[in-house]
Design a protein around this motif. Structure first.
Motif, PDB file in Angstrom:
ATOM      1  N   PHE A  37       7.451   1.337  -0.226  1.00  0.00           N
ATOM      2  CA  PHE A  37       8.020   2.039   0.859  1.00  0.00           C
ATOM      3  C   PHE A  37       7.371   3.233   1.159  1.00  0.00           C
ATOM      4  O   PHE A  37       6.582   3.483   0.558  1.00  0.00           O
ATOM      5  CB  PHE A  37       9.505   2.411   0.396  1.00  0.00           C
ATOM      6  N   ARG A  38       7.813   3.754   2.481  1.00  0.00           N
ATOM      7  CA  ARG A  38       7.071   4.962   2.874  1.00  0.00           C
ATOM      8  C   ARG A  38       8.208   5.763   3.578  1.00  0.00           C
ATOM      9  O   ARG A  38       9.188   5.465   4.140  1.00  0.00           O
ATOM     10  CB  ARG A  38       6.002   4.881   3.634  1.00  0.00           C
ATOM     11  N   GLN A  39       7.828   7.062   3.475  1.00  0.00           N
ATOM     12  CA  GLN A  39       8.573   8.131   4.057  1.00  0.00           C
ATOM     13  C   GLN A  39       7.751   9.169   4.777  1.00  0.00           C
ATOM     14  O   GLN A  39       6.976   9.868   4.086  1.00  0.00           O
ATOM     15  CB  GLN A  39       9.412   8.849   2.963  1.00  0.00           C
ATOM     16  N   ALA A  40       8.063   9.290   6.034  1.00  0.00           N
ATOM     17  CA  ALA A  40       7.197  10.295   6.993  1.00  0.00           C
ATOM     18  C   ALA A  40       7.895  11.485   7.082  1.00  0.00           C
ATOM     19  O   ALA A  40       9.384  11.453   7.032  1.00  0.00           O
ATOM     20  CB  ALA A  40       6.710   9.792   8.428  1.00  0.00           C
ATOM     21  N   PRO A  41       7.579  12.775   7.173  1.00  0.00           N
ATOM     22  CA  PRO A  41       8.530  13.967   7.431  1.00  0.00           C
ATOM     23  C   PRO A  41       9.612  13.699   8.479  1.00  0.00           C
ATOM     24  O   PRO A  41       9.294  13.293   9.764  1.00  0.00           O
ATOM     25  CB  PRO A  41       7.187  14.953   7.852  1.00  0.00           C
ATOM     26  N   GLY A  42      10.678  13.821   7.987  1.00  0.00           N
ATOM     27  CA  GLY A  42      11.791  13.978   9.094  1.00  0.00           C
ATOM     28  C   GLY A  42      12.251  12.401   9.409  1.00  0.00           C
ATOM     29  O   GLY A  42      13.143  12.241  10.070  1.00  0.00           O
ATOM     30  N   LYS A  43      11.893  11.673   8.683  1.00  0.00           N
ATOM     31  CA  LYS A  43      11.997  10.350   8.822  1.00  0.00           C
ATOM     32  C   LYS A  43      12.959   9.669   7.578  1.00  0.00           C
ATOM     33  O   LYS A  43      12.636  10.159   6.459  1.00  0.00           O
ATOM     34  CB  LYS A  43      10.893   9.484   9.020  1.00  0.00           C
ATOM     35  N   GLU A  44      13.672   8.709   7.690  1.00  0.00           N
ATOM     36  CA  GLU A  44      14.157   7.855   6.732  1.00  0.00           C
ATOM     37  C   GLU A  44      13.064   6.670   5.812  1.00  0.00           C
ATOM     38  O   GLU A  44      12.177   6.598   6.425  1.00  0.00           O
ATOM     39  CB  GLU A  44      15.313   6.794   7.100  1.00  0.00           C
ATOM     40  N   ARG A  45      13.363   6.749   4.587  1.00  0.00           N
ATOM     41  CA  ARG A  45      12.602   6.010   3.729  1.00  0.00           C
ATOM     42  C   ARG A  45      12.639   4.588   4.090  1.00  0.00           C
ATOM     43  O   ARG A  45      13.732   4.127   4.401  1.00  0.00           O
ATOM     44  CB  ARG A  45      12.801   6.217   2.430  1.00  0.00           C
ATOM     45  N   VAL A  46      11.744   3.828   4.337  1.00  0.00           N
ATOM     46  CA  VAL A  46      11.659   2.354   4.768  1.00  0.00           C
ATOM     47  C   VAL A  46      11.024   1.569   4.121  1.00  0.00           C
ATOM     48  O   VAL A  46       9.767   1.987   3.505  1.00  0.00           O
ATOM     49  CB  VAL A  46      11.324   2.251   6.356  1.00  0.00           C
ATOM     50  N   VAL A  47      11.334   0.512   3.906  1.00  0.00           N
ATOM     51  CA  VAL A  47      10.369  -0.705   3.209  1.00  0.00           C
ATOM     52  C   VAL A  47       9.068  -1.022   4.178  1.00  0.00           C
ATOM     53  O   VAL A  47       9.422  -1.383   5.349  1.00  0.00           O
ATOM     54  CB  VAL A  47      11.209  -1.949   2.930  1.00  0.00           C
ATOM     55  N   VAL A  48       8.215  -0.950   3.713  1.00  0.00           N
ATOM     56  CA  VAL A  48       6.865  -1.362   4.310  1.00  0.00           C
ATOM     57  C   VAL A  48       6.480  -2.900   4.010  1.00  0.00           C
ATOM     58  O   VAL A  48       6.095  -3.727   4.750  1.00  0.00           O
ATOM     59  CB  VAL A  48       5.615  -0.410   3.723  1.00  0.00           C
ATOM     60  N   ALA A  49       6.638  -3.005   2.870  1.00  0.00           N
ATOM     61  CA  ALA A  49       6.383  -4.626   2.330  1.00  0.00           C
ATOM     62  C   ALA A  49       7.142  -4.802   0.908  1.00  0.00           C
ATOM     63  O   ALA A  49       7.146  -3.872   0.052  1.00  0.00           O
ATOM     64  CB  ALA A  49       4.855  -4.669   2.124  1.00  0.00           C
ATOM     65  N   ALA A  50       7.399  -6.266   0.652  1.00  0.00           N
ATOM     66  CA  ALA A  50       7.962  -6.333  -0.384  1.00  0.00           C
ATOM     67  C   ALA A  50       7.629  -7.862  -0.957  1.00  0.00           C
ATOM     68  O   ALA A  50       7.198  -8.678  -0.222  1.00  0.00           O
ATOM     69  CB  ALA A  50       9.438  -6.378  -0.183  1.00  0.00           C
ATOM     70  N   ILE A  51       7.629  -8.200  -2.375  1.00  0.00           N
ATOM     71  CA  ILE A  51       7.050  -9.293  -2.820  1.00  0.00           C
ATOM     72  C   ILE A  51       8.219  -9.699  -3.840  1.00  0.00           C
ATOM     73  O   ILE A  51       8.586  -8.795  -4.745  1.00  0.00           O
ATOM     74  CB  ILE A  51       5.804  -9.168  -3.218  1.00  0.00           C
ATOM     75  N   SER A  52       8.209 -10.925  -3.992  1.00  0.00           N
ATOM     76  CA  SER A  52       9.130 -11.785  -5.146  1.00  0.00           C
ATOM     77  C   SER A  52       8.440 -11.565  -6.429  1.00  0.00           C
ATOM     78  O   SER A  52       7.068 -11.102  -6.251  1.00  0.00           O
ATOM     79  CB  SER A  52       9.451 -13.091  -4.855  1.00  0.00           C
ATOM     80  N   SER A  53       8.996 -11.834  -7.393  1.00  0.00           N
ATOM     81  CA  SER A  53       8.523 -11.605  -8.773  1.00  0.00           C
ATOM     82  C   SER A  53       7.455 -12.539  -9.264  1.00  0.00           C
ATOM     83  O   SER A  53       6.470 -11.978  -9.833  1.00  0.00           O
ATOM     84  CB  SER A  53       9.748 -11.565  -9.817  1.00  0.00           C
ATOM     85  N   THR A  54       7.374 -13.473  -8.368  1.00  0.00           N
ATOM     86  CA  THR A  54       6.220 -14.529  -8.860  1.00  0.00           C
ATOM     87  C   THR A  54       5.036 -14.201  -7.835  1.00  0.00           C
ATOM     88  O   THR A  54       4.004 -14.850  -7.973  1.00  0.00           O
ATOM     89  CB  THR A  54       6.771 -15.938  -8.686  1.00  0.00           C
ATOM     90  N   GLY A  55       5.370 -13.597  -6.665  1.00  0.00           N
ATOM     91  CA  GLY A  55       4.572 -13.281  -5.609  1.00  0.00           C
ATOM     92  C   GLY A  55       4.332 -14.477  -4.463  1.00  0.00           C
ATOM     93  O   GLY A  55       3.711 -14.414  -3.538  1.00  0.00           O
ATOM     94  N   SER A  56       5.434 -15.532  -4.914  1.00  0.00           N
ATOM     95  CA  SER A  56       5.449 -16.500  -3.677  1.00  0.00           C
ATOM     96  C   SER A  56       5.880 -16.160  -2.220  1.00  0.00           C
ATOM     97  O   SER A  56       5.578 -16.878  -1.274  1.00  0.00           O
ATOM     98  CB  SER A  56       6.217 -17.746  -4.502  1.00  0.00           C
ATOM     99  N   ASN A  57       6.875 -15.077  -2.412  1.00  0.00           N
ATOM    100  CA  ASN A  57       7.568 -14.929  -1.049  1.00  0.00           C
ATOM    101  C   ASN A  57       7.291 -13.185  -0.677  1.00  0.00           C
ATOM    102  O   ASN A  57       7.387 -12.496  -1.702  1.00  0.00           O
ATOM    103  CB  ASN A  57       8.827 -15.089  -0.888  1.00  0.00           C
ATOM    104  N   THR A  58       7.030 -13.181   0.570  1.00  0.00           N
ATOM    105  CA  THR A  58       6.568 -11.507   1.123  1.00  0.00           C
ATOM    106  C   THR A  58       7.418 -11.369   2.213  1.00  0.00           C
ATOM    107  O   THR A  58       8.096 -12.176   2.842  1.00  0.00           O
ATOM    108  CB  THR A  58       5.321 -11.438   1.250  1.00  0.00           C
TER     109      THR A  58
END
Length: 127
Positions: A37-58
């Protein structure tokens, strides 16, 4: 309790590349699903990238598709975020998050589904 420690954030110039790392330790009971996740000043925290436990899906935020790559090494309990062609709008504190799960192919994007968080690492992109 799971501890997450991010590293790799620094000041770079537009167009540069950077790789963030997040090492997990403690009680994990197997590889978790993870995300950046990332959060810039004055902004909401947003998901940038996510990955499944096995790494198979992103999953990737639209604005980083084609530039960022998330990967994980379960043997090292580490997730990475490779960031290429960085832009000033990528400037933010980047947080690693982990979610224990038995659903090995599932990717999670809501931040409230992640119980474990790192302390954050600052990425600053100047032009």
């Amino acid at each position: 309790q799971v501890q997450l420690v991010e590293s790799g954030g620094r000041l770079v110039q537009a167009g540069d590349s950077l790789r963030l790392s997040c090492a997990a330790s403690g009680r994990t009971f197997g590889p978790p699903a993870m995300a950046w996740f990332r959060q810039a000043p004055g902004k909401e925290r947003v998901v940038v990238a996510a990955i499944s436990s096995t790494g198979s899906n992103t999953y990737y935020l639209d604005s980083v598709k084609g530039r960022f790559t998330i990967s994980k090494d379960n043997a090292k309990n580490t997730v990475y975020l490779q960031m290429n062609s960085l832009k000033p709008e990528d400037t933010a504190i980047y947080y690693c998050a982990a979610k224990p799960t038995t659903r090995s192919s599932f990717v999670y994007t809501p931040n409230n589904q992640y119980p474990y968080w790192g302390q954050g690492t600052q990425v600053t992109v100047s032009s």
